[in-house]
Design a protein around this motif. Structure first.
Motif, PDB file in Angstrom:
ATOM      1  N   THR A  30      46.505 -19.711   5.615  1.00  8.53           N
ATOM      2  CA  THR A  30      47.002 -20.314   6.542  1.00  8.53           C
ATOM      3  C   THR A  30      46.205 -21.136   7.340  1.00  8.53           C
ATOM      4  N   SER A  31      44.801 -20.816   7.367  1.00  9.90           N
ATOM      5  CA  SER A  31      43.717 -21.263   8.074  1.00  9.90           C
ATOM      6  C   SER A  31      43.009 -22.315   7.279  1.00  9.90           C
ATOM      7  N   SER A  97      43.232 -15.695  10.448  1.00 10.37           N
ATOM      8  CA  SER A  97      42.739 -16.505  11.807  1.00 10.37           C
ATOM      9  C   SER A  97      41.635 -15.745  12.348  1.00 10.37           C
ATOM     10  N   GLY A  98      41.149 -14.437  11.821  1.00  5.39           N
ATOM     11  CA  GLY A  98      40.018 -13.609  12.565  1.00  5.39           C
ATOM     12  C   GLY A  98      38.841 -14.072  11.920  1.00  5.39           C
ATOM     13  N   GLY A  99      37.871 -13.815  13.043  1.00  6.68           N
ATOM     14  CA  GLY A  99      36.381 -14.207  12.705  1.00  6.68           C
ATOM     15  C   GLY A  99      35.743 -13.529  11.392  1.00  6.68           C
ATOM     16  N   THR A 100      36.524 -12.144  10.986  1.00  2.00           N
ATOM     17  CA  THR A 100      36.052 -11.504   9.781  1.00  2.00           C
ATOM     18  C   THR A 100      36.713 -12.061   8.528  1.00  2.00           C
ATOM     19  N   ASP A 101      37.596 -12.869   8.602  1.00  2.00           N
ATOM     20  CA  ASP A 101      38.174 -13.370   7.547  1.00  2.00           C
ATOM     21  C   ASP A 101      37.240 -14.357   6.470  1.00  2.00           C
TER      22      ASP A 101
ATOM     23  N   ASN B  94      29.297 -16.390  12.665  1.00  2.00           N
ATOM     24  CA  ASN B  94      30.418 -16.798  13.736  1.00  2.00           C
ATOM     25  C   ASN B  94      30.634 -15.652  14.692  1.00  2.00           C
ATOM     26  N   SER B  95      31.188 -15.892  15.885  1.00  2.00           N
ATOM     27  CA  SER B  95      31.265 -15.108  17.161  1.00  2.00           C
ATOM     28  C   SER B  95      32.382 -15.457  17.878  1.00  2.00           C
TER      29      SER B  95
END
Lengths: 114, 115
Positions: A30-31, A97-101, B94-95
């Motif tokens: 989705t991102s 949409s998380g930073g770990t994706d 990223n952060s």
């Protein structure tokens, strides 16, 4: 599973024209992200779209814009093209949409401005 | 602003040599770290990533990386390179404070492995 696809592969425009680049994310993602890879400048973040909304943009002028469609594909528009816009434009997609994706990248569109 | 430094721009190694590519980032908060690789004629693909836990992470094709928080580093290693490892390698971070999912990339390291 099909990866991220981008079209066109190459695009040649002249100064002042507009360019439209397209991206189809991996199914279920989705991102969508756009990056510019210009010679000597490396990979720079342009835009991030998630669920149809612009979530973040990089340090680029407003003539760089885009949108995300209901099917999550995306379009990058560059207005009033300048010579320095010549670059490889990469699209990436992620499941969430998380930073770990993990962001999965497409092959890019090579834009040449004459 | 968040930044990522890759110190080696071009590296040439013989097959079976050991590899270590340096990566340092500027931001001291919670970060997510990635190494991507771009083989000739191919698109960027993920080698490995670190979010939390064991600071030594293993990726594909025998690559590993170590997160050293005190040194703001995330160096990539491989004990014995092969000719097929010839590629460009990018470190990325990223952060949440750096803009969430926005990846900040280093300038890349071009690795050439000679037979």
């Amino acid at each position: 599973e099909a990866g991220v696809t981008q079209s066109p592969t190459h695009l040649i425009k002249t100064r002042g024209q507009q360019a439209t680049l397209r991206c189809s994310p991996i199914s279920g993602h989705t991102s969508v992200y756009w990056y510019q890879q210009a010679l000597g400048l490396g990979l720079q973040f342009l835009l991030w779209y998630d669920e149809g909304e612009e979530r973040n943009r990089g340090n680029f002028p407003p003539r760089f814009s885009g949108r995300q469609f209901p099917n999550y594909s995306s379009e990058l528009n560059v207005n009033a093209l300048e010579l320095e816009d010549s670059a490889l434009y990469l699209c990436a997609s992620s499941l969430g949409s998380g930073g770990t994706d993990t962001q999965y990248f497409g092959p890019g569109t090579r834009l040449t401005v004459l | 602003a968040q930044s990522v430094s890759q110190h080696n721009h071009h590296v040439i190694l013989s097959e079976a040599a050991s590899l270590e590519l340096g990566c340092n980032y500027s931001y001291g908060g919670t970060v997510n770290l990635f190494w991507y690789v771009q083989y000739p004629g191919q698109h960027l693909q993920l080698l490995l990533k670190y979010f939390s836990g064991d600071p030594l992470v293993k990726g594909i094709k025998g690559f590993e990386a170590e997160f050293i928080k005190s040194k703001f580093s995330f160096n990539l290693r491989k004990p014995s390179v092969q000719w097929s490892d010839t590629a460009e390698y990018f470190c990325a971070v990223n952060s949440a404070r750096g803009g969430g999912n926005k990846l900040t990339f280093g300038t890349g390291t071009q690795l050439k492995v000679e037979l």
